[in-house]
Design an enzyme around this catalytic site. Structure first.
Site, PDB file in Angstrom:
ATOM      1  CG  ASP A  37      -2.579   0.744   1.203  1.00 37.20           C
ATOM      2  OD1 ASP A  37      -3.473   0.036   0.645  1.00 37.20           O
ATOM      3  OD2 ASP A  37      -2.474   2.301   0.834  1.00 37.20           O
ATOM      4  CG  ASP A  63       2.863   5.715  -6.247  1.00 32.06           C
ATOM      5  OD1 ASP A  63       1.856   4.789  -7.119  1.00 32.06           O
ATOM      6  OD2 ASP A  63       3.093   6.743  -5.876  1.00 32.06           O
ATOM      7  CB  VAL A  64      -0.545   0.412  -8.267  1.00 30.69           C
ATOM      8  CG1 VAL A  64      -0.292  -0.862  -6.626  1.00 30.69           C
ATOM      9  CG2 VAL A  64      -0.991   1.465  -8.653  1.00 30.69           C
ATOM     10  CE1 TYR A 181     -13.032   3.926  -9.125  1.00 34.18           C
ATOM     11  CE2 TYR A 181     -15.077   2.907  -9.824  1.00 34.18           C
ATOM     12  CZ  TYR A 181     -13.929   2.504  -9.375  1.00 34.18           C
ATOM     13  OH  TYR A 181     -14.384   1.795  -8.616  1.00 34.18           O
ATOM     14  CE  LYS A 185     -11.256   0.230 -10.371  1.00 31.94           C
ATOM     15  NZ  LYS A 185     -10.506  -0.286  -9.490  1.00 31.94           N
ATOM     16  CB  THR A 216     -14.079   0.679   1.112  1.00 32.14           C
ATOM     17  OG1 THR A 216     -14.479   1.669   0.195  1.00 32.14           O
ATOM     18  CG2 THR A 216     -14.508  -0.469   1.361  1.00 32.14           C
ATOM     19  CB  THR A 219     -18.191   3.954  -0.589  1.00 32.72           C
ATOM     20  OG1 THR A 219     -18.079   3.561   0.684  1.00 32.72           O
ATOM     21  CG2 THR A 219     -18.325   3.494  -2.265  1.00 32.72           C
TER      22      THR A 219
HETATM   23  N1  LIG Z   1     -15.722   0.970  -1.864  1.00 36.31           N
HETATM   24  C1  LIG Z   1     -16.628   0.537  -3.373  1.00 36.31           C
HETATM   25  O1  LIG Z   1     -17.575   0.519  -3.686  1.00 36.31           O
HETATM   26  C2  LIG Z   1     -16.208   0.281  -4.486  1.00 36.31           C
HETATM   27  C3  LIG Z   1     -16.759  -0.831  -6.015  1.00 36.31           C
HETATM   28  C4  LIG Z   1     -15.996  -0.877  -6.680  1.00 36.31           C
HETATM   29  C5  LIG Z   1     -14.525  -1.418  -6.689  1.00 36.31           C
HETATM   30  N2  LIG Z   1     -13.707  -1.172  -5.860  1.00 36.31           N
HETATM   31  C6  LIG Z   1     -12.471  -1.194  -6.469  1.00 36.31           C
HETATM   32  O2  LIG Z   1     -11.635  -1.210  -4.605  1.00 36.31           O
HETATM   33  C7  LIG Z   1     -10.599  -1.310  -4.776  1.00 36.31           C
HETATM   34  C8  LIG Z   1     -10.195  -0.932  -3.639  1.00 36.31           C
HETATM   35  O3  LIG Z   1     -11.429   0.403  -3.580  1.00 36.31           O
HETATM   36  P1  LIG Z   1     -11.618   0.525  -1.593  1.00 36.31           P
HETATM   37  O4  LIG Z   1     -13.707   0.991  -1.339  1.00 36.31           O
HETATM   38  O5  LIG Z   1     -11.358  -0.655  -0.886  1.00 36.31           O
HETATM   39  O6  LIG Z   1     -11.081   1.779  -1.635  1.00 36.31           O
HETATM   40  P2  LIG Z   1      -9.696   1.853   0.194  1.00 36.31           P
HETATM   41  O7  LIG Z   1      -9.974   3.447  -0.245  1.00 36.31           O
HETATM   42  O8  LIG Z   1     -10.843   1.727   1.935  1.00 36.31           O
HETATM   43  O9  LIG Z   1      -8.694   1.372  -0.206  1.00 36.31           O
HETATM   44  C9  LIG Z   1      -8.074   1.735  -1.464  1.00 36.31           C
HETATM   45  C10 LIG Z   1      -6.436   0.951  -1.432  1.00 36.31           C
HETATM   46  O10 LIG Z   1      -6.187   1.295  -2.372  1.00 36.31           O
HETATM   47  C11 LIG Z   1      -4.258   2.343  -1.797  1.00 36.31           C
HETATM   48  N3  LIG Z   1      -3.986   2.763  -2.880  1.00 36.31           N
HETATM   49  C12 LIG Z   1      -4.144   3.865  -3.448  1.00 36.31           C
HETATM   50  N4  LIG Z   1      -3.714   4.696  -4.815  1.00 36.31           N
HETATM   51  C13 LIG Z   1      -2.283   3.498  -4.092  1.00 36.31           C
HETATM   52  C14 LIG Z   1      -0.692   3.815  -5.190  1.00 36.31           C
HETATM   53  N5  LIG Z   1      -0.623   4.601  -6.180  1.00 36.31           N
HETATM   54  N6  LIG Z   1      -0.280   2.952  -4.662  1.00 36.31           N
HETATM   55  C15 LIG Z   1      -0.519   1.702  -3.917  1.00 36.31           C
HETATM   56  N7  LIG Z   1      -2.003   1.878  -2.994  1.00 36.31           N
HETATM   57  C16 LIG Z   1      -2.988   2.581  -3.434  1.00 36.31           C
HETATM   58  C17 LIG Z   1      -4.948   3.052  -0.675  1.00 36.31           C
HETATM   59  O11 LIG Z   1      -4.010   3.916   0.497  1.00 36.31           O
HETATM   60  C18 LIG Z   1      -5.378   2.092   0.493  1.00 36.31           C
HETATM   61  O12 LIG Z   1      -5.052   1.325   0.723  1.00 36.31           O
HETATM   62  C19 LIG Z   1     -10.278  -0.191  -5.402  1.00 36.31           C
HETATM   63  O13 LIG Z   1      -9.667  -0.676  -6.997  1.00 36.31           O
HETATM   64  C20 LIG Z   1     -12.041   0.799  -6.171  1.00 36.31           C
HETATM   65  O14 LIG Z   1     -11.920   1.362  -7.558  1.00 36.31           O
HETATM   66  C21 LIG Z   1     -13.934  -0.164  -4.655  1.00 36.31           C
END
Ligand SMILES: NC(=O)c1ccc[n+]([C@@H]2O[C@H](COP(=O)([O-])OP(=O)(O)OC[C@H]3O[C@@H](n4cnc5c(N)ncnc54)[C@H](O)[C@@H]3O)[C@@H](O)[C@H]2O)c1
Length: 277
Positions: A37, A63-64, A181, A185, A216, A219
């Site tokens: 992360d 950092d990805v 976004y 995706k 999360t 949202t």
């Molecule tokens: N929460 C939702 O409703 C939802 C729905 C569909 C898809 N997603 C996807 O699920 C994934 C996780 O999201 P989430 O809801 O758990 O959000 P979140 O913010 O709780 O977690 C995302 C994590 O990714 C890390 N991150 C962000 N940019 C980064 C980078 N450049 N390098 C390394 N780490 C990085 C953040 O620090 C965080 O810990 C995301 O790809 C999001 O688009 C979420």
């Protein structure tokens, strides 16, 4: 028998939300987990939670968007746990300025998203934001997968491997996130399908999860939406509620495990019935 016994997993975005829930669930099922992360404190906390439950994990600050960071992440799996079998790419952002857990910043950055006139929103689309979201969600996913697949092939642990990308219902539906976004995706879903074919000969399965709305940090901002907009979104979910991170982690566990041995190039939608229309 634990469902991921003997496996080593890398989870990007493992510091929060879906990534953390997946890392914890995988460790419960016997995997050694590399938690990657951008946010050190959050990632280290995931490792602490795993270790205090008796599991094995290590944190890598990544950092990805950086190929070097992704290479170090994949190397860590090999050096710390002598293998790499499962990868979940959960790192992602809602906007270019998104920082997980920074509710105030997210509220500010997301304001433009709810421009009442969508045509105006399109014309005024911030191209810097477009680029950042694609760099992190799409190219970041690609770079993480490239580094991990290289390590799996070089270390001779590709056969039986499983890659799980995190897309979104926004990959297929225009009303579930911003233009950038959804485009990022849709690209993640496309990488998944293409890689499924390219890696089948090496014994690596590649699948995706396209979650609906999950509770999360990402949202949490929805609480500030205009009530009519929020009602409109929730009204499209037949189950009438958002999902939990554990419900996504369980889908990731299935795809990661040998129980999904005939799945590749597939996308699962844990979305409370959103796609029943
Ligand atoms: N929460 C939702 O409703 C939802 C729905 C569909 C898809 N997603 C996807 O699920 C994934 C996780 O999201 P989430 O809801 O758990 O959000 P979140 O913010 O709780 O977690 C995302 C994590 O990714 C890390 N991150 C962000 N940019 C980064 C980078 N450049 N390098 C390394 N780490 C990085 C953040 O620090 C965080 O810990 C995301 O790809 C999001 O688009 C979420």
């Amino acid at each position: 028998m634990a469902r991921l016994a003997g496996k080593v997993a890398v989870v990007t975005g493992g510091g929060n939300g879906l990534g953390r829930a997946t890392a914890l669930r995988f460790a419960e099922e016997g995997a050694a987990v590399v938690v990657a992360d951008l946010l050190d404190g959050a990632g280290e906390e995931t490792v602490r939670l795993i270790e205090s439950a008796g599991g094995r994990a290590t944190f890598v600050s990544v950092d990805v968007t950086s190929r070097a960071d992704n290479d170090r992440m994949a190397r860590t799996a090999i050096e710390a746990f002598d293998g790499l079998h499962v990868v979940v790419t959960a790192a992602g952002v809602a906007t270019g300025e998104y920082v997980s857990g920074d509710l105030e910043g997210a509220q500010k950055a997301m304001r433009a998203r709810f421009e009442p006139d969508p045509a105006r929103g399109f014309v005024d689309l911030d191209l810097d934001d477009w680029q950042s979201v694609l760099d992190i969600n799409l190219t970041g996913t690609l770079k993480s997968l490239q580094a991990c697949v290289a390590a799996m092939l070089d270390h001779g642990c590709a056969a039986g491997g499983s890659l799980v990308t995190i897309a979104s219902i926004g990959a297929k539906h225009p009303d579930a996130g911003s233009l950038q976004y959804g485009a990022s995706k849709a690209g993640v879903w496309w990488i998944t399908k293409k890689l499924a074919r390219d890696l089948v000969g090496k014994g690596i399965r590649v699948n995706s999860i396209g979650p609906g709305f999950i509770e999360t940090n990402m949202t949490a901002i929805m609480q500030f939406m205009p009530p009519a907009r929020l009602d409109h979104i929730l009204g499209q979910i037949p189950m009438g509620r958002m999902g939990t991170p554990l419900e996504i982690a369980n889908a990731a566990l299935f795809l990661a495990s040998d129980e999904a041995s005939y799945f590749t190039g597939e996308i699962l939608h844990p979305d409370g019935g959103f796609f029943t229309d």
